[in-house]
Design an enzyme around this catalytic site. Structure first.
Site, short mmCIF file in Angstrom:
data_model
loop_
_atom_site.label_atom_id
_atom_site.label_comp_id
_atom_site.label_asym_id
_atom_site.label_seq_id
_atom_site.Cartn_x
_atom_site.Cartn_y
_atom_site.Cartn_z
N GLU A 269 0.58 -20.68 7.24
CA GLU A 269 1.26 -19.99 6.14
C GLU A 269 2.74 -20.26 6.20
OE1 GLU A 269 0.84 -15.78 5.73
OE2 GLU A 269 -1.33 -15.81 6.03
N GLU A 323 -0.67 -11.97 -5.80
CA GLU A 323 -1.78 -11.05 -5.51
C GLU A 323 -1.32 -9.62 -5.77
OE1 GLU A 323 -4.35 -12.34 -1.99
OE2 GLU A 323 -2.47 -13.41 -1.61
N LYS A 326 -1.85 -6.39 -3.25
CA LYS A 326 -1.32 -6.32 -1.90
C LYS A 326 -0.37 -5.13 -1.76
CE LYS A 326 -0.75 -9.77 0.74
NZ LYS A 326 -0.27 -10.98 1.45
N GLU A 332 5.73 -8.99 -1.56
CA GLU A 332 4.41 -9.32 -1.04
C GLU A 332 3.45 -9.74 -2.15
OE1 GLU A 332 2.90 -9.37 2.11
OE2 GLU A 332 4.97 -9.41 2.78
#
Length: 455
Positions: A269, A323, A326, A332
């Site tokens: 990542e 997303e 999250k 985030e």
């Protein structure tokens, strides 16, 4: 009148073009992306696979082993990392039966049509603080490896686990990188397992978090692969011009300190958010585009890192989509390269249509030169940065065609333009901390030729 080329010479030329194109395609194989599912508005997996196939992304990392996604990826040629969740580790560590059942459920029905390459057993377990889980990690990895071998998949599918950068207690300078001494008792058998099975160490370096802890213009440029004065490793004299290389090399040094420097590193990542809360430092579309675009260009250059020159570490960018489910700060939920309507969040040059083989080169839009009144310190930073990225600066060395006039502005202009031409001729390749601009006027002079042109 020149004679026509012979059929044999035409065939040879075509063969070389095809080989170069294949080599170019192969050179993209180190660019991957994380495909998270913490969202309630994701497009169908089939649409996502078509999106991936329209890009130069060659690998995808999943956080589980979703059967619908695995079936959608069948026959796509895309390399796939699947994962066993942290909660599955105790069962996998308990014995061979559970691991065999896991492989029978999550690998055998899909492989080889779905190109599963790595199974990640857990995520950031070593820094979870759960001593029981940490003690069960390596037994779980061994049982999964044994189950793969029993299914005749040993060596075809690798077994690893993913770590945060917190496994290091020392990373600056990179040559002094060390794993946390309190974790070494658990890390040593894991590293021995990775070495014995030729599996990679998977790590999550995030220059974004390094910038948050030490914000400032110079740190930002260092984190975004933009021109900066660099940081010299005082132990070996190597110059680092970006945080990504420094973090990866710190992990390499930590491996070496434990006698495992030949274990391959995979970046599981890394990324940069395009938006965040007002209190967050660093998230923006401009910064996300700069980080991911420059990272991809850096990987494609094959320049490598100062301690591992000449190769690019397999790197999975976080993330494919935003997303929205999250938890945590707004950043985030804003790492996506693409929106859930399949459009780009911003362009980092991943579309196949933007990657042409040399036989049909993408036309450059002018030449990249410094803006007027740029300071000498910025010009020097631009010159040093460009020439450290694998371009040939021989023309501005003494005796070179572009050495005269022997001025900082002239040498920087040549190097900046060469960098722009080599790394995709995208606008962000002619940014240099907003000190550069594109021009339609050819800056070539006498025998000094600036590569480029205009559409």
């Amino acid at each position: 009148m020149a004679s026509s080329p012979s059929p044999s010479s035409v065939f040879l030329c075509l063969s070389l073009i095809i080989l170069f194109a294949l080599s170019f395609a192969e050179s993209q194989s180190f660019v991957g992306v994380n495909y998270g599912q913490a969202a309630d508005n994701l497009p169908p997996p089939e649409a996502t696979v078509k999106l991936l196939q329209s890009t130069t992304i060659a690998k995808v990392r999943l956080y589980g082993a979703d059967p619908v996604i695995l079936r959608a990826l069948a026959n796509s040629g895309i390399g796939v990392v699947i994962a066993a969740a942290n909660g599955e580790i105790p069962s996998l560590a308990s014995g061979a039966a559970a691991a065999t059942q896991w492989i029978n459920a999550n690998v055998r029905p899909y492989y080889p049509a779905t190109n599963i390459t790595i199974i990640s057993v857990g995520n950031e377990v070593m820094t979870s603080g759960d001593q029981n889980l940490i003690s069960q990690l390596v037994p779980a990895m061994r049982n999964v490896q044994s189950a793969l071998s029993s299914a005749s998949l040993g060596g075809k599918v690798k077994v690893s686990t993913v770590h945060s950068m917190a496994v290091l207690t020392q990373s600056d300078p990179p040559s002094s990188g060390l794993f946390n001494p309190t974790l070494q008792g658990a890390l040593k058998p894991m590293l021995a397992f990775l070495k014995d099975n030729k599996s990679p160490l998977m790590i999550n370096p995030y220059p974004y978090f390094a910038y948050q802890s030490n914000p400032g213009p110079e740190t930002l440029a260092f984190c975004l692969f933009q021109p900066n004065s660099g940081r010299t490793d005082r132990s070996n004299g190597l110059l680092y011009t970006n945080m990504f290389d420094a973090q990866v090399d710190a992990v390499h040094s930590a491996l070496g300190a434990m006698g495992y420097e030949d274990v391959e590193i995979v970046v599981a990542e890394t990324g940069w958010p395009s938006s965040g809360d007002p209190s967050e430092v660093g998230p923006s579309v401009e910064n996300a585009k700069a980080y991911n675009g420059n990272l991809i260009a850096h990987l494609r250059s094959l320049v490598g890192t100062p301690l591992m020159p000449g190769k690019s570490v397999d790197t999975y960018i976080f993330a494919l989509y935003d997303e929205d489910l999250k938890a945590g700060p707004a950043s985030e939920r804003a790492f996506g390269l693409f929106k859930t309507d399949l459009s780009q969040s911003y362009d980092v040059g991943l579309a196949k249509s933007s990657q042409q083989a040399p036989s049909t080169p993408k036309p450059a839009v002018g030449w990249c030169v410094p803006k007027a009144s740029v300071s000498d310190s910025q010009l020097q930073a631009n010159l040093d940065y460009a020439c450290s990225q694998g371009i040939d600066c021989g023309a501005i060395q003494p005796g070179g065609a572009c050495f005269d006039p022997n001025t900082l502005a002239s040498h920087a202009a040549y190097a900046m333009n060469l960098y722009y031409q080599k790394f995709g001729r995208n606008p962000w390749n002619c940014d240099f901390s907003q000190s550069a601009t594109l021009t339609s006027q050819n800056p070539s002079y006498n025998g000094c030729i600036y590569p480029g042109g205009s559409t």
